[in-house]
Scaffold this active site. Structure first.
Site, PDB file in Angstrom:
ATOM      1  N   TRP A  87      -6.149  -2.746   3.941  1.00  0.00           N
ATOM      2  CA  TRP A  87      -6.198  -1.306   3.704  1.00  0.00           C
ATOM      3  C   TRP A  87      -6.203  -1.081   2.199  1.00  0.00           C
ATOM      4  CZ3 TRP A  87      -1.471   2.179   3.194  1.00  0.00           C
ATOM      5  CH2 TRP A  87      -1.830   3.530   3.220  1.00  0.00           C
ATOM      6  N   ASP A 116       3.200  -4.434   8.478  1.00  0.00           N
ATOM      7  CA  ASP A 116       2.717  -3.054   8.442  1.00  0.00           C
ATOM      8  C   ASP A 116       2.291  -2.721   9.872  1.00  0.00           C
ATOM      9  OD1 ASP A 116       0.186  -1.241   6.458  1.00  0.00           O
ATOM     10  OD2 ASP A 116       1.496  -0.602   8.083  1.00  0.00           O
ATOM     11  N   LYS A 129      -1.006   7.677  13.895  1.00  0.00           N
ATOM     12  CA  LYS A 129      -2.060   7.490  14.884  1.00  0.00           C
ATOM     13  C   LYS A 129      -1.527   7.548  16.306  1.00  0.00           C
ATOM     14  CE  LYS A 129      -3.972   5.640  11.068  1.00  0.00           C
ATOM     15  NZ  LYS A 129      -3.236   5.500   9.780  1.00  0.00           N
TER      16      LYS A 129
END
Lengths: 410, 495
Positions: free
Chosen positions: A138, A219, A255
């Protein structure tokens, strides 16, 4: 009073480049074409390509408004009910680590904020220690560690030839890292590639990390969203905890609960003893206080309400399965269209094998530019497309765009 | 402690952070001038000059080398031996100490533990009603209902700098909608996480981009978190005299002297109104002199902390007067706005950071760089609180209703001041108590000593911070006599 005159003290400030991910949406908004498609930022869209607020979230907010709760400051570490719920979701409600008080959990500002607290903690308590991040990863990871003052380097991850995991490279780079390094791992649904290690590979990664005296920093941004199952998506984290390894974990509810703009997540440290957990938590708080004092209450209460109510929790699981299911369906259609339209026999099956919201297409920068310039398909320049932004109706068009860009642009 | 020292620089960095740690720890418990330690360090940004630290580093390294066997290069990240049994030997985190309790939160914790049925919490600065309850404003509830009913709303990521409309309304609120800087587009405003978030983002932006000295002058008596925010942001924090305990008012001469001694171009933190914790604000004449010193004599960069607009006097315009004076003289200014108190949005974390500059092109570039500070910190701000603010400020009826509720809160606090003053006068409590009615805002800096405060806690179950700061918002007509009794007894006990 003399009117203040003179040159600006900020004259030398240069214009920063737009954010590579968030900047994509801006470019999309500016495009006037009817054919335009936004596959940039990883935010879920319905088949009608509309944003989605989950039903359980609406119900929770209604409940919160009706109960007339106040807006007092949360403690620095956040809402206790949220912290309890989030640790249990991550590790399992029956986790020995939780029962033994060995988990320090502090509510953070979604994934980014939680990673930042973890990074600041590393900088202060493991000075000189390096973080290894995957290549690619990311785009914001390196910014977080840079601003926190933590040195980082990359471990090989994506293998373009197979459009899969470069496992040997990954292991070699982790092995080479100085002992005591932190290894940033994506718990599931690797962003941007969608390529995850297999369970066997996870075991070997844990072996190596243990052997080298490294520490895993997970993560976890897609728990429940990747496979549809909260437990399955947490397998990698739980493996490390079961082994007795100390780990850091950043979580996000952007999300999986669609709470993007509410900024709700957590930083967790799973450690060897409850005494240590108490001390670590106190120091995480001490990092949060000069950053924003205490975290926002709204998103935390939504999560606590959803997880704390059995009916809402079941409904949430169903909505998550629906979202994950839609993405899998779209993957299948895209694969079918690519395979049908591309007569060269190229293997597009990576689209099916990759997991989660994103697909790493293997398109290079120029090809990605072609996607937006010619086809009005917006994606990040590393070749990542967000399948969450794709509808079945648009798969055919996208397949045409990908094939054109792949073969006709170098 | 054992730690990896692969090279001298990392040892230097570690020593720096340990030093900064000790500095920050001492600041945690004391709101006064940064203590000078061993090597005469001030609290610094991330990269101190190498020579000073190298000296320390080399001596530390020598000490550590003597303790270790074998060369430094072979040290691995072995955990430190546990200082006491059972504190996590074998843990990689064993060396992590317990952080000292934040003094303000510590008061609330002590209050919660107090079993007395008559206990009073005068610690944290959150408004309480006459019934002693937290308050959610009526306009806020109306705004929430509107937002929930609005089917067009979603929870998509905000832009990095937040809701644009929110930023625009916030700038107008603090600066006035007729402010030339707004018309001339010389202002950039970013939604941040309440006052703290604005100060931190502003501080990090200045540490990276300000062309003047990366030094910020903070009142020696101030909100304790100021001393943590700026060093963590990368700014060096120094102080200027502010509160005079003899007069319980402003040490104006001391303030001017200290600001005059500052390096030209340094940053100066100014409380916009209702100074926290003292409640002592400069008069308008004094503000004019301060402005002259800041702008004409020293070219200091003012950074306003505005946490009580409308809450201090009851008037939004009056409470913004000082900020507007500075912004309207054409000079460059930073402003941190919080909606925690004046809209009662404490836990929603809503604020706005404005940077006002001389040039619209510079403003655009600053906007992009402020975004680069925010993105690796939390990506984008939380939406709910800012949406409430927008709804209220953007609707004439709600805005007017808000002003009435705001004045109501301010008036109740002012009434508490007068009631307490009258109660002490009635008891003929020794000392002068005019400061109770002269000080402005949520807090009274009572002048009570640590011992007196402790006595009031144990004997009268009155809880407040050890610096003698009383949150007037936590008082009501029923508890004023109890507080007056407590002060009276404490003053007599510790004459």
């Amino acid at each position: 009073m003399t009117l203040a005159a003179g040159v600006s003290k900020f004259e030398a400030v240069t214009m920063a480049p737009p954010d590579p991910i968030l900047g994509v949406s801006e470019a999309f908004r500016a495009d006037t074409s009817d054919a335009k498609l936004n596959l940039g930022v990883g935010a879920y869209r319905t088949e009608e390509l509309q944003p989605l607020v989950l039903n359980v979230v609406k119900k929770a907010e209604k409940k919160m408004l009706e109960s007339g709760e106040n807006k007092e400051y949360l403690p620095i570490e956040g809402l206790a009910a949220f912290n309890k719920a989030t640790a249990e979701l991550l590790l399992g409600a029956d986790s020995p680590a939780i029962k033994e008080g060995r988990v320090a959990t502090v509510q953070g500002l979604s994934g980014t904020g939680s990673l930042r607290l973890g990074a600041a903690f590393i900088q202060r308590y493991f000075p000189g220690a390096k973080v290894l991040i995957s290549s690619p990863t990311w785009g914001n990871h390196k910014n977080i560690f840079n601003d926190a003052g933590v040195p980082w380097s990359e471990y090989r991850y994506f293998e373009p030839k197979t459009v899969g995991l470069d496992f040997e490279g990954m292991m070699a780079d982790i092995k080479d890292a100085p002992s005591g390094s932190f290894i940033l791992l994506h718990g599931c649904a690797h962003n941007p590639t969608g390529i995850d290690p297999t369970p066997e590979q996870w075991e070997k990664i844990a072996d190596l990390i243990e052997e080298k005296g490294h520490m895993a920093f997970f993560d976890v941004a897609y728990q429940g969203f990747a496979s549809g199952s909260l437990d399955q998506d947490a397998d990698s984290v739980r493996l490390f905890v079961k082994r007795g390894l100390e780990i850091l974990v950043a979580q996000s509810y952007s999300k999986n609960l669609g709470l993007y703009a509410e900024r709700i997540g957590a930083i967790n440290a799973v450690v060897h003893s409850s005494d240590v957990a108490v001390r670590v938590k106190s120091q995480l708080k001490r990092l949060a206080r000069p950053m924003y004092s205490n975290p926002p209450v709204h998103g935390a209460k939504i999560v606590a309400n959803v997880v704390g109510d059995a009916a809402l929790f079941d409904e949430w699981r169903a909505e998550m399965e629906m979202m994950a299911g839609r993405i899998k369906t779209v993957r299948q259609r895209l694969y079918d269209d690519l395979s049908t339209k591309d007569k060269s026999g190229k293997d597009w099956s990576f689209v099916l094998k990759q997991i989660g919201m994103f697909s790493f297409t293997g398109l290079n920068r120029a090809q990605s530019d072609n996607m937006s310039d010619k086809w009005h398909v917006y994606m990040t320049k590393d070749g990542r497309i967000s399948l969450a932004g794709l509808s079945l109706a648009k798969c055919s068009y996208l397949a045409d765009a990908i094939i054109d860009s792949y073969y006709n642009v170098q | 402690m054992a730690a990896p020292f692969p090279n001298l620089q990392s040892l230097v960095d570690m020593t720096n952070s340990l030093h900064r740690d000790r500095m920050i720890e001492s600041l945690d418990t004391s709101a006064v001038l940064v203590k000078r330690k061993e090597n005469e360090h001030r609290v610094r940004s991330e990269s101190p000059t190498l020579p000073a630290f190298a000296r320390l580093a080399i001596s530390s390294r020598a000490r550590i080398e003597r303790r270790m066997e074998g060369p430094m290069a072979s040290i691995s990240l072995a955990p430190a031996p546990a200082a006491t049994a059972g504190c996590g030997s074998g843990s990689r985190f064993a060396h992590v100490q317990q952080a000292p309790e934040d003094p303000i939160y510590g008061v609330t914790n002590a209050f919660l533990k107090d079993p007395s049925p008559v206990k009073v919490n005068l610690g944290v600065g959150a408004y309480r009603t006459e019934e002693g309850k937290p308050l959610v404003l009526n306009v806020v509830r109306k705004a929430e209902e509107q937002l929930l009913a609005d089917k067009s709303r979603n929870k998509e990521y905000l832009p990095i700098s937040g809701i644009t409309h929110f930023s625009r309304l916030s700038a107008q609120l603090i600066l006035g909608s007729d402010c030339p800087a707004i018309a001339e587009k010389r202002i950039v405003t970013a939604q941040c996480l309440s006052g703290t978030g604005c100060l931190r983002v502003g501080g990090e932006f200045l540490a990276k981009h300000y062309s003047g000295p990366k030094i910020i002058y903070i009142p020696a008596t101030t909100w304790t978190n100021h001393f943590r925010i700026f060093p963590n942001a990368g700014m060096e924090a120094r102080t200027y005299r502010y509160y005079d305990p003899k007069t319980k008012g402003l040490d104006y001469e001391g303030m001017m002297e200290d600001l005059r001694a500052a390096p030209s171009g340094a940053v100066v933190l100014l409380h916009a109104c209702a100074h926290n914790p003292t409640g002592v604000d400069p008069t308008r004449e004094q503000w004019a002199e301060i402005q002259h010193l800041v702008r004409d004599e020293k070219q200091l960069l003012p950074f306003f902390d505005s946490a009580y607009q409308g809450f201090a006097s009851g008037s939004l315009d009056a409470d913004a007067w000082a900020v507007r004076q500075f912004v309207n003289d054409g000079g460059e200014t930073l402003v941190a706005q919080s909606y925690a108190k004046n809209m009662g949005l404490y836990g929603e974390r809503v604020g706005a950071l404005s940077v006002i500059v001389k040039d619209p092109d510079v403003a655009l570039r600053i906007e992009s760089q402020v975004n680069l500070v925010i993105r690796p910190m939390y990506s984008s701000p939380p939406t709910f609180g800012a949406a409430i603010v927008c709804t209220i400020l953007g609707n004439k009826a709600l805005y007017e209703e808000w002003k009435v509720e705001l004045k109501g809160m301010a008036d109740r606090i002012i009434s508490m001041r007068h009631q307490l003053f009258d109660a002490l006068k009635a008891r003929a409590t020794p000392g002068t108590w005019d400061h109770i009615v002269n000080q402005i805002g949520m807090f009274t800096y009572s002048g009570l000593s640590k011992e007196q405060v402790e006595y009031m806690k144990t004997e009268y179950h009155i809880h407040m911070t050890s610096d003698g700061r009383i949150s007037m918002a936590g008082l009501n007509t029923r508890t004023v006599p109890q507080l007056a009794d407590a002060i009276h007894a404490a003053v007599l006990q510790f004459a």
